[in-house]
Design a protein around this motif. Structure first.
Motif, mmCIF file in Angstrom:
data_model
loop_
_atom_site.group_PDB
_atom_site.id
_atom_site.type_symbol
_atom_site.label_atom_id
_atom_site.label_comp_id
_atom_site.label_asym_id
_atom_site.label_seq_id
_atom_site.Cartn_x
_atom_site.Cartn_y
_atom_site.Cartn_z
ATOM 1 N N LEU A 129 -0.230 19.568 3.029
ATOM 2 C CA LEU A 129 -1.230 19.355 4.075
ATOM 3 C C LEU A 129 -2.448 20.244 3.851
ATOM 4 N N ALA A 130 -2.209 21.481 3.419
ATOM 5 C CA ALA A 130 -3.331 22.382 3.136
ATOM 6 C C ALA A 130 -4.205 21.833 2.008
ATOM 7 N N LEU A 131 -3.583 21.235 0.988
ATOM 8 C CA LEU A 131 -4.339 20.636 -0.107
ATOM 9 C C LEU A 131 -5.164 19.439 0.371
ATOM 10 N N VAL A 132 -4.584 18.639 1.250
ATOM 11 C CA VAL A 132 -5.311 17.475 1.775
ATOM 12 C C VAL A 132 -6.490 17.932 2.635
ATOM 13 N N ASN A 164 -4.729 6.957 1.014
ATOM 14 C CA ASN A 164 -4.989 7.006 -0.423
ATOM 15 C C ASN A 164 -5.809 5.808 -0.885
ATOM 16 N N GLY A 165 -5.567 4.638 -0.267
ATOM 17 C CA GLY A 165 -6.336 3.454 -0.631
ATOM 18 C C GLY A 165 -7.813 3.597 -0.321
ATOM 19 N N LEU A 166 -8.152 4.356 0.711
ATOM 20 C CA LEU A 166 -9.556 4.611 1.031
ATOM 21 C C LEU A 166 -10.157 5.701 0.144
ATOM 22 N N ILE A 167 -9.302 6.569 -0.388
ATOM 23 C CA ILE A 167 -9.771 7.653 -1.258
ATOM 24 C C ILE A 167 -10.007 7.148 -2.684
ATOM 25 N N LEU A 168 -9.080 6.353 -3.192
ATOM 26 C CA LEU A 168 -9.043 6.011 -4.615
ATOM 27 C C LEU A 168 -10.288 5.313 -5.150
ATOM 28 N N ALA A 179 -7.692 18.607 -6.334
ATOM 29 C CA ALA A 179 -6.931 18.775 -5.098
ATOM 30 C C ALA A 179 -6.009 17.582 -4.862
ATOM 31 N N PHE A 180 -6.509 16.364 -5.126
ATOM 32 C CA PHE A 180 -5.691 15.167 -4.918
ATOM 33 C C PHE A 180 -4.483 15.163 -5.837
ATOM 34 N N MET A 181 -4.697 15.466 -7.117
ATOM 35 C CA MET A 181 -3.594 15.437 -8.073
ATOM 36 C C MET A 181 -2.564 16.526 -7.775
ATOM 37 N N ALA A 182 -3.015 17.722 -7.407
ATOM 38 C CA ALA A 182 -2.080 18.791 -7.061
ATOM 39 C C ALA A 182 -1.229 18.387 -5.867
ATOM 40 N N PHE A 183 -1.860 17.738 -4.885
ATOM 41 C CA PHE A 183 -1.127 17.273 -3.701
ATOM 42 C C PHE A 183 -0.160 16.152 -4.044
ATOM 43 N N PHE A 184 -0.680 15.063 -4.633
ATOM 44 C CA PHE A 184 0.117 13.846 -4.776
ATOM 45 C C PHE A 184 1.259 14.030 -5.769
ATOM 46 N N ALA A 216 -16.668 13.467 -21.044
ATOM 47 C CA ALA A 216 -16.610 13.568 -19.585
ATOM 48 C C ALA A 216 -15.273 13.063 -19.055
ATOM 49 N N SER A 217 -14.809 11.932 -19.583
ATOM 50 C CA SER A 217 -13.519 11.405 -19.134
ATOM 51 C C SER A 217 -12.386 12.318 -19.559
ATOM 52 N N GLY A 218 -12.504 12.922 -20.751
ATOM 53 C CA GLY A 218 -11.484 13.870 -21.182
ATOM 54 C C GLY A 218 -11.442 15.099 -20.289
ATOM 55 N N THR A 219 -12.618 15.579 -19.896
ATOM 56 C CA THR A 219 -12.692 16.736 -18.989
ATOM 57 C C THR A 219 -12.102 16.395 -17.631
ATOM 58 N N LEU A 220 -12.432 15.216 -17.118
ATOM 59 C CA LEU A 220 -11.895 14.778 -15.834
ATOM 60 C C LEU A 220 -10.384 14.650 -15.888
ATOM 61 N N SER A 221 -9.883 13.970 -16.903
ATOM 62 C CA SER A 221 -8.441 13.751 -17.002
ATOM 63 C C SER A 221 -7.687 15.062 -17.223
ATOM 64 N N THR A 222 -8.267 15.970 -18.027
ATOM 65 C CA THR A 222 -7.637 17.276 -18.229
ATOM 66 C C THR A 222 -7.532 18.033 -16.915
ATOM 67 N N THR A 223 -8.615 17.998 -16.137
ATOM 68 C CA THR A 223 -8.609 18.667 -14.833
ATOM 69 C C THR A 223 -7.536 18.075 -13.927
ATOM 70 N N GLN A 224 -7.445 16.741 -13.911
ATOM 71 C CA GLN A 224 -6.435 16.087 -13.085
ATOM 72 C C GLN A 224 -5.024 16.521 -13.476
ATOM 73 N N GLN A 225 -4.756 16.483 -14.780
ATOM 74 C CA GLN A 225 -3.393 16.770 -15.227
ATOM 75 C C GLN A 225 -3.031 18.245 -15.093
ATOM 76 N N PHE A 226 -3.995 19.117 -15.367
ATOM 77 C CA PHE A 226 -3.730 20.539 -15.159
ATOM 78 C C PHE A 226 -3.437 20.809 -13.692
#
Length: 471
Positions: free
Chosen positions: A437-440, A370-374, A272-277, A393-403
């Protein structure tokens, strides 16, 4: 300790290059004659190739060693950056950007894996927090420093300087990493899951290609066919992964990771964060420059409060998390939501005459939120992961973020351009702001659920939740 700053510098390079092109889009359009599709591919192609190669990059790190893959990735990323700077037309630039994304896919998963496997257990929560902060700051600094570099026209290089800057930085990171990263022995040489690689990467490609190109091509039949077919292909890939694991093989994806609620919810928050930001930065940068007439430097300076206050808030946030737990992340999502709301209301009321102080106030609040989220964003899904599974695990996380990021740019950007065809830039940006805003708000709901889950696990005395709160 030199190790953490060095590997985070490489991660910063990746994030910086993912965002700096936003401020260079008008220059690319005028210098290379890049059309709308080419501009979107300069942004989306990098993310596309990065996302499709991430899981494999993480797995290769597990197999051949994270140090070796990290150094290889840094060297290749530096070369690809130089090729981007040497591009003579938009096609060459798009291809070089896709190569740059692939090399980043070899480099970035090793950063999280090295944090998890090399650093002592007591240092990992703080390192994971800095990883999240670095990711957020690299995106904002891409806007700010990119604007400064373009405004200064260093050595008369124009937009090319944003890529050539990686040459000295990449060489320095490679040299320091060669000295700082410990040499470790990899246990065994398991074979790469070739079918899993083709199935997972292929399904992502089937979804990402139409999402990136569909709007530009008028959503032809082939785009819908590819998009629809991505789901069954991904399902078939998951079925293969389950059967391979049941036979005692080494699947590309470790589906047991998703049995943990903390990992799953944390992954959803990251998405959700990556889609928003990612989509919001893309839309606002384009609106400020192309729509409102800001220079690249002026547009970058609008995001200065975001960068400065994100750093301050993240340093404060780490201490607050130790005292209040994941409620700090929830508070951060509320503040970020308020910042997006201010931009949406300002655009609705003032249109393209929205005042600079209003924008600076909103971007400042976004920095605080964002500073409180990160600090907990990356720590949430990664904490409690066994060292042997750190790479995948890191590959899965990063793939999810980028997708999520490329999907956000494609979907929100598509809506933005569709509204732009019938209205002004202010109206289009306002619509994008309401979607952001809906994503946040979705992030807020997920963060509250994560806090409840961790609280429940703490009452049961699980190690995972204790470590997460301490992050």
């Amino acid at each position: 300790m030199l190790l953490l700053p060095v590997i985070l510098a490489a991660f910063f390079m990746y994030g910086f290059d993912g965002n700096v092109v936003n401020v260079a889009l008008p220059a690319l359009q005028s210098d290379l004659g890049a059309g709308a599709a080419a501009l979107e591919l300069v942004v989306g192609g990098y993310v596309f190739s990065y996302a499709t190669g991430l899981v494999l990059g993480g797995r290769l790190g597990d197999i051949f060693g994270h140090r070796r893959l990290f150094l290889t990735g840094v060297a290749a990323f530096t070369v690809a950056s130089v090729l981007c700077g040497l591009a003579q037309d938009s096609t060459q630039l798009v291809l070089a950007r896709m190569l740059q994304g692939l090399t980043a896919a070899a480099m970035v998963p090793q950063v999280l894996a090295l944090i998890t496997t090399v650093l002592p257990a007591e240092q990992r929560p703080r390192a994971l927090a800095w990883f999240g902060v670095t990711g957020g700051l690299s995106g904002v600094c891409g806007q700010l420093l990119g604007g400064l570099l373009l405004g200064a026209d260093v050595f008369g290089l124009g937009w090319r300087v944003i890529f050539f800057i990686n040459l000295p930085v990449g060489l320095a990171v490679f040299a320091l990493a060669s000295a700082a990263l410990p040499r470790t022995t990899v246990a065994g040489r398991p074979a790469v899951d070739g079918i899993g690689v083709l199935g997972v990467s292929g399904s992502l490609a089937l979804a990402l290609v139409p999402l990136v190109l569909g709007r530009q091509e008028g959503w032809p039949v082939w785009a819908w066919v590819l998009l629809v077919s991505s789901a069954p292909v991904f399902w078939a890939a998951l079925t293969w992964e389950r059967r391979l694991a049941a036979r005692g093989g080494q699947p590309l994806l470790d589906l047991t990771l998703f049995r943990g609620k903390v990992f799953t919810i944390g992954l959803a928050i990251n998405a959700a964060f990556m889609a928003f930001f990612t989509s919001f930065i893309f839309v606002i940068s384009l609106t400020l420059q192309t729509g409102f007439g800001y220079s690249a430097l002026g547009a970058g300076l609008i995001f200065t409060p975001t960068a400065v206050l994100a750093m301050v808030a993240s340093l404060t946030g780490k201490r607050l998390i130790a005292k209040y737990g994941l409620r700090v992340m929830t508070a951060g999502t509320v503040i970020t939501g308020l910042s997006v709301l201010l931009i949406a209301v300002g655009l609705q009321a003032e249109g393209d005459h929205i005042a600079v102080p209003w924008l600076l106030t909103a971007t400042g609040l976004m920095g605080i939120g964002n500073g409180l989220i990160l600090p907990s964003l990356i720590g949430a899904p990664m904490t409690g992961i066994a060292p042997a599974k750190a790479g995948v695990a890191s590959g899965t996380l990063s793939t999810t973020q980028q997708f999520a990021g490329v999907t956000g740019v494609a979907v929100v950007g598509g809506i933005y351009f569709a509204v732009l065809d019938h209205g002004g830039y202010a109206t289009a940006a306002e619509v994008a702001a309401w979607i952001a805003l809906a994503l946040v708000l979705t992030m807020t709901v997920l963060a509250m659920r994560l806090a409840r889950t961790v609280s429940a696990q703490r009452r049961l005395g699980t190690d995972e939740s204790e470590a997460l709160v301490s992050a």
